[in-house]
Structures are given as C-alpha cells and as structure tokens.
Design a protein around this motif. Structure first.
Motif, PDB file in Angstrom:
ATOM      1  N   ILE A   1      20.098  -6.407 -21.736  1.00  0.00           N
ATOM      2  CA  ILE A   1      19.071  -6.359 -20.693  1.00  0.00           C
ATOM      3  C   ILE A   1      18.245  -7.632 -20.747  1.00  0.00           C
ATOM      4  N   ARG A   2      18.204  -8.345 -19.625  1.00  0.00           N
ATOM      5  CA  ARG A   2      17.414  -9.577 -19.534  1.00  0.00           C
ATOM      6  C   ARG A   2      16.082  -9.242 -18.864  1.00  0.00           C
ATOM      7  N   LEU A   3      15.032  -9.191 -19.653  1.00  0.00           N
ATOM      8  CA  LEU A   3      13.725  -8.770 -19.142  1.00  0.00           C
ATOM      9  C   LEU A   3      13.218  -9.658 -18.019  1.00  0.00           C
ATOM     10  N   THR A   4      13.530 -10.952 -18.071  1.00  0.00           N
ATOM     11  CA  THR A   4      13.006 -11.861 -17.042  1.00  0.00           C
ATOM     12  C   THR A   4      13.554 -11.538 -15.657  1.00  0.00           C
ATOM     13  N   GLN A   5      14.643 -10.780 -15.598  1.00  0.00           N
ATOM     14  CA  GLN A   5      15.225 -10.444 -14.300  1.00  0.00           C
ATOM     15  C   GLN A   5      14.515  -9.254 -13.641  1.00  0.00           C
ATOM     16  N   TYR A   6      13.567  -8.667 -14.337  1.00  0.00           N
ATOM     17  CA  TYR A   6      12.832  -7.526 -13.805  1.00  0.00           C
ATOM     18  C   TYR A   6      11.424  -7.905 -13.350  1.00  0.00           C
TER      19      TYR A   6
ATOM     20  N   PHE B   1      12.248   2.826 -23.101  1.00  0.00           N
ATOM     21  CA  PHE B   1      11.011   2.662 -23.848  1.00  0.00           C
ATOM     22  C   PHE B   1      11.243   2.003 -25.208  1.00  0.00           C
ATOM     23  N   GLU B   2      12.490   2.013 -25.685  1.00  0.00           N
ATOM     24  CA  GLU B   2      12.768   1.319 -26.942  1.00  0.00           C
ATOM     25  C   GLU B   2      12.424  -0.161 -26.833  1.00  0.00           C
TER      26      GLU B   2
ATOM     27  N   HIS C   1       5.621  -4.219 -31.020  1.00  0.00           N
ATOM     28  CA  HIS C   1       5.749  -4.691 -32.409  1.00  0.00           C
ATOM     29  C   HIS C   1       5.549  -6.205 -32.487  1.00  0.00           C
ATOM     30  N   GLY C   2       6.042  -6.926 -31.470  1.00  0.00           N
ATOM     31  CA  GLY C   2       5.815  -8.364 -31.444  1.00  0.00           C
ATOM     32  C   GLY C   2       4.341  -8.696 -31.390  1.00  0.00           C
TER      33      GLY C   2
END
Length: 330
Positions: A3-8, A115-116, A123-124
């Motif tokens: 999953i590429r977060l920047t695409q959302y 949600f994971e 955590h970051g």
C-alpha cells in the motif's frame, strides 16, 4: 499487496498547505482580540505570522503552543509518523523552546486503509517524541477521506530569550541548518515510488541542536523552513522585521538529486503557489526561474533559518536595511 500511502492523498506533507496569500486573508481579522481575565500575557500571536504562540505565565516561563499535521509525504507509515512528529516539534525549536508534551492528531479513512497502518504511523510519532524528550499522550482521531497525521505540541522557553521572526536587524548574517530540495524529491517519490533515504533522514532530524546553537550564539530571530519554502519564510521574516533579506543562491545547499527532480518536472503546486505569492515582493531578476523554483520549494520538516551565524552551517545571505523588496536573490 504493498500500500502506497501517498496515493491516498491529493498532496503531500507541507506542500498541501493552504496558499499563504489565501491563509493571511482568512486570519487577518483575528488579531487584536483579548480574552477576559487572561491566564497569562500573550508574547507572540498571529500578528507576525510566527511559528507558534507564546504566553508568559507565572514563574517567569513562556508557554509555547503549536500544531501541525498533513497528508502522507512518504509511502512508509512509520516514516510518515516520524516526519510529521519532527515537523510539529520544529515549531517549538524555531522559537527557542523545549517541547514538553504533545497529543496526536489523526485522520484516517477507516473503510479504505487498515488500522494496522495507522498504528505504525502513531509508533513513528511516539519514537520521535521519545527522542525529543517530549511526552506523547492521547490525542484525537476522526474518520477522514484522506489520511492525515500530526501533533499538537506544548513547550516552554525563557520569555526573554525567544527566537522570533520579527526581531531581525540589518547587518546580521542568515544561516540555514538543513539543505533544500525535500519538496521536489517527495514529489518524485509520490509519482514514481522511488525512495530517498537521505531526504527521509533530513526530515526526521530534529531541529533541537540547531535551536540550542542559535540561542548559544545569541540569536534572537529565527523561523523554520517548511511549506512556504525558503523564499516564503524569508519574506515573512523580513516583512515582520522591517528589513530586506539578501541571499546568495549559490550558497544555498541542496539535497542530492534535487536539481534533477526539478529538471524532470517534479514540482508541486504548493511550490509554484509559493513563488507566485513572493514574486511581487522579491527581486529575482538576477536568478533563473529554475533557481527561483528551488528557492520556493515547499519543504516538509525543513531546517531553521537563523538571523545569526551558527558553526557548522552555511551562511546564505544577510539582513540589510529595508529596500523596495523584502527579498533580494543574487
């Protein structure tokens, strides 16, 4: 599946800020209001567009309050959390303060992303706050169309030794503590998936040491370089201080690959809006359009811009008496 977060998200990091001109027109009517029976004396508010608010409270302490959050700037959720936390803490460091406690701000498209991943983001943020010696406790979350994360941070400072953006004086050198180019590299990452470890390392580096060094050098004027780019933050500092900022573009450091990313067209809309906003107030006649775009590049978790000389960091210009422009490049 990766999953590429920047695409959302439609934008990324501080490049998704509301354009500075539009923002100033919205908040312009909010200055001057005073609460009834205030618990402290407001030292820094909206007037100069500084990095955070500062209030003098009992015991000779300045309380610093700020908040910052944004959409994913990188695909890795843990790295995004680290970057967002370092960026939010930076506003306290930019004013010469020490962050004490922060709370999470999380927007999550719960029916789209697991949600994971949100747990990794949090955590970051926790790990960077731990590095900063800042408590991270609680926060607030909403169901959001796009993922968003950041912190609301409270810190303390000596009210007589604040770093402010309205305290610049002619004859003082300008020092930049992190290289530019984060914006164009992040734009390339969003478009291609290429990972730039050196950009992530830069964004996750706290501005704590630079802040301590600025105070030790006797500096009284500083800001951090984030979404409005170097030119935008220079303009705000010079305007608030009643001076002109003269910079040498050849002295400005850049991350490896930044010029190539710009050459290949990876320029965010935020960067172009930054340049459009500053251009009427700046003399850019001695620099190229390409260089001007780099100087306006929307940074995420950038360095400090200090009116003063800091050992180990490049001097990129100086403050001079006010002329027809707030910023002169070249």
């Amino acid at each position: 599946m990766t999953i590429r977060l920047t695409q959302y998200a439609h934008g990324g990091g501080c490049a998704c800020k509301i354009p500075p001109g539009e923002l100033e027109s919205v908040v312009g009517g909010l200055t001057g209001a005073r609460p009834v029976n205030a618990a402290g004396e407001l030292l820094v508010g909206l007037d100069a567009g500084d990095d955070a608010a500062a209030v003098r409270i009992s015991g000779g302490t300045a309380l610093i309050a700020t908040t910052d959050f944004f959409t994913p700037v990188v695909d890795d959720p843990y790295d995004w959390g680290r970057i967002a936390a370092a960026n939010a803490l930076s506003d306290v460091y930019a004013m010469g303060g020490t962050p004490v406690v922060a709370v999470n701000l999380l927007g999550w498209p719960r029916e789209v992303l697991p949600f994971e991943l949100a747990a990794e983001v949090l955590h970051g943020g926790l790990d960077v706050c731990g590095e900063a010696g800042c408590h991270l406790a609680g926060g607030h979350s909403v169901d959001s169309p796009e993922p968003q994360y950041g912190l609301a941070v409270t810190g303390t400072a000596d009210p007589d030794r604040l770093l402010r953006n309205d305290s610049g004086r002619p004859g003082v050198p300008l020092t930049l503590t992190k290289p530019l180019g984060i914006g164009v590299l992040n734009s390339r990452h969003k478009a291609t998936g290429e990972r730039f470890e050196h950009a992530i390392a830069t964004m996750t580096t706290l501005n704590r040491d630079a802040s301590v060094a600025a105070l030790a050098a006797g500096a009284v004027c500083a800001t951090d370089v984030t979404g409005f780019g170097l030119l935008g933050h220079l303009h705000k500092l010079a305007r608030a201080s009643g001076v002109t900022a003269r910079i040498d573009p050849a002295a400005v450091p850049y991350l490896d690959g930044a010029r190539e990313a710009l050459r290949d067209g990876y320029v965010s809309g935020g960067t172009r809006r930054n340049l459009d906003w500053v251009r009427p107030h700046a003399d850019l006649s001695r620099t190229t359009e390409t260089e001007a775009l780099l100087l306006a590049d929307a940074q995420t978790s950038g360095g400090l811009l200090v009116a003063g000389e800091l050992p180990g960091h490049p001097v990129i210009g100086e403050l001079v008496s006010r002329s027809d422009h707030t910023v002169v490049a070249g």
